[in-house]
Scaffold this active site. Sequence first.
Site, PDB file in Angstrom:
ATOM      1  N   SER A 252     -25.591  -4.842  -4.127  1.00 41.29           N
ATOM      2  CA  SER A 252     -25.725  -3.726  -2.826  1.00 41.29           C
ATOM      3  C   SER A 252     -24.671  -2.891  -2.679  1.00 41.29           C
ATOM      4  O   SER A 252     -23.867  -2.893  -3.475  1.00 41.29           O
ATOM      5  CB  SER A 252     -25.874  -4.579  -1.478  1.00 41.29           C
ATOM      6  OG  SER A 252     -24.496  -5.117  -1.106  1.00 41.29           O
ATOM      7  N   LYS A 253     -24.612  -1.861  -1.758  1.00 41.56           N
ATOM      8  CA  LYS A 253     -23.625  -1.005  -1.781  1.00 41.56           C
ATOM      9  C   LYS A 253     -22.166  -1.653  -1.479  1.00 41.56           C
ATOM     10  O   LYS A 253     -21.273  -1.072  -1.868  1.00 41.56           O
ATOM     11  CB  LYS A 253     -23.770  -0.231  -0.396  1.00 41.56           C
ATOM     12  CG  LYS A 253     -24.702   0.919  -0.714  1.00 41.56           C
ATOM     13  CD  LYS A 253     -24.699   2.075   0.199  1.00 41.56           C
ATOM     14  CE  LYS A 253     -25.792   3.277  -0.107  1.00 41.56           C
ATOM     15  NZ  LYS A 253     -26.550   3.688   0.720  1.00 41.56           N
ATOM     16  N   ARG A 254     -22.211  -2.648  -0.441  1.00 44.76           N
ATOM     17  CA  ARG A 254     -20.963  -3.426  -0.564  1.00 44.76           C
ATOM     18  C   ARG A 254     -20.291  -3.826  -1.843  1.00 44.76           C
ATOM     19  O   ARG A 254     -18.975  -3.992  -1.785  1.00 44.76           O
ATOM     20  CB  ARG A 254     -21.456  -4.877   0.164  1.00 44.76           C
ATOM     21  CG  ARG A 254     -20.333  -5.557   0.700  1.00 44.76           C
ATOM     22  CD  ARG A 254     -21.149  -6.652   1.896  1.00 44.76           C
ATOM     23  NE  ARG A 254     -22.090  -7.251   1.267  1.00 44.76           N
ATOM     24  CZ  ARG A 254     -22.072  -8.487   0.256  1.00 44.76           C
ATOM     25  NH1 ARG A 254     -20.921  -8.872   0.228  1.00 44.76           N
ATOM     26  NH2 ARG A 254     -23.064  -9.131  -0.204  1.00 44.76           N
ATOM     27  N   HIS A 255     -20.946  -3.877  -3.050  1.00 46.48           N
ATOM     28  CA  HIS A 255     -20.376  -4.228  -4.275  1.00 46.48           C
ATOM     29  C   HIS A 255     -19.920  -3.118  -4.820  1.00 46.48           C
ATOM     30  O   HIS A 255     -19.599  -3.110  -6.079  1.00 46.48           O
ATOM     31  CB  HIS A 255     -21.073  -4.972  -5.075  1.00 46.48           C
ATOM     32  CG  HIS A 255     -21.810  -6.412  -4.443  1.00 46.48           C
ATOM     33  ND1 HIS A 255     -22.991  -6.514  -4.099  1.00 46.48           N
ATOM     34  CD2 HIS A 255     -21.040  -7.552  -4.306  1.00 46.48           C
ATOM     35  CE1 HIS A 255     -23.078  -7.791  -3.609  1.00 46.48           C
ATOM     36  NE2 HIS A 255     -22.069  -8.453  -3.666  1.00 46.48           N
ATOM     37  N   GLY A 256     -20.025  -1.943  -4.211  1.00 51.74           N
ATOM     38  CA  GLY A 256     -19.699  -0.604  -5.029  1.00 51.74           C
ATOM     39  C   GLY A 256     -20.607  -0.086  -5.765  1.00 51.74           C
ATOM     40  O   GLY A 256     -20.613   0.622  -6.476  1.00 51.74           O
TER      41      GLY A 256
END
Length: 490
Positions: A252-256
């Site tokens: 997800s976005k959280r992982h960049g």
Amino acid sequence: MTTDGDIRVRFAPSPTGEPHVGNLRTALFNWLFARRHGGTFVLRVEDTDRNRYVEDALGVILESLRWLGLEWDEGPEAGGPYAPYLQSQRLDIYHGITEDLVGRGLAYWCHCPRERLDRVRKERQRDGLPGGYDRHCRDLGLSGQGGEAGPVVRFKMALQGETVVDDLIRGRVGWDNGLLDDFIILKSDGFPTYHLANVVDDHIMRISHVLRAEEWLSSTPRHLQLYDALGYSPPLFGHLPMILGPDRAKLSKRHGSTSVLEYRSQGFLPEAMVNFMVLLGWSLDDKTDVICRDDVVESFSLERVGKGAAVFDLDRLQWMNGVYIRSLEDDDLAERMLPYLGRSGKGDRAYLRRIVPLVRQRLKTLAEAPEWTSYFFEEELAYDAAELVQKGMDLDSTLGALEAVLGVLEGVEEFSAGSLEGVLRAAGAELGLSGRKLFGAIRVAVTGRTASPPIFETMELLGRERCLGRIAGAIGRLEEQKAGSTGLPA
Ligand code: GLU
């Protein structure tokens, strides 16, 4: 038996948002497979879900493919550069096929209103029954006219038996037909669902291999039954492994992981991005990590696509980007840095071209270019006078040293790295200052920072005028500081 020349694959994105690494990994693997076998790579935009349609998404999809160099080989009109196929422009085809299926009793109009569907789904869930729909309209022989909510067409799934796919990556996977719903193929807005349009187009476009993300595996039994009902022979299927973040949660976005074009803004090279994405599921062997696109084309095979989830590692991408940056020719790197530089950096290409060898080792992304080059262009440096004073020195000794350096530099005939090194080392010896102290102070004076490329080369490039001006400026700052600390006017 499919021979190489018959290999036809497609990337079939839905324009529901900006494509991320996972989406483009699918595009890349299809493209590689086509190129490996001299086949055809088709781009088909699956824009039949009007509720999730995002206006700008298509443009971003095309731009992302172009940035990564994944050109497609055909389109609705002859002659390239091709526009993609758009399903929204092919509605007549899906309508004709739906009518045919209804006419042959293989699909049916369903008039069930929303409330009924909701209620039935809940009841079935409660009673532990499979599927959400009870096939209420399956044998009522309804037409497409009337109905409160606007009717839909559903496909009659087999009630018994098993549907099996021999997946090219996952092997044999089977589903119990009794557990599968009569799914919708034509919606009340007149658009086909993904399932119908996807199957019909894969057939019409003579797709030989469907390589897509694992999340679509569960749709495959529906697709296979549709192929069967339509009398089409199905393509071969290969479901690509999931991509997880380093914490093994869904990416997800959280992982960049964001829109692929975001990586372009962040200064990643498309070559590095492609190399990185290739390894999200494929490998040449168990050690190679840097492999250029042409070499992957030579050796790409589905046998080396893993079943297990691939892990997205931003550090690895960053590292890889540095590797690719360091391998670029000076001219090429200079060109690629240009869009990232401020206006002052865009002026003199020959000058930029000479800066490149000094900074390339330090760049992990093109977006870092301004940080490493701005002092070559800026007129005014922004730094704190205290940074001029190196450890083991004070204001007076720094001032004295820089004044001496200024005097020496004024007399230097050839402002080259070699002669600068000679005179400045001699000056250091005379002043009794170590290289660290003297060159540290000079570095801050001429670049405004405590870390820079090798100082003599940097000074040569900056040139006599800038260096002398900046050292004089540094002396001025120190004098101001001195006046301020003693409370006397400068
Ligand atoms: N439109 C689907 C998607 O957005 C395509 C899935 C498939 O390749 O069949 O990924």
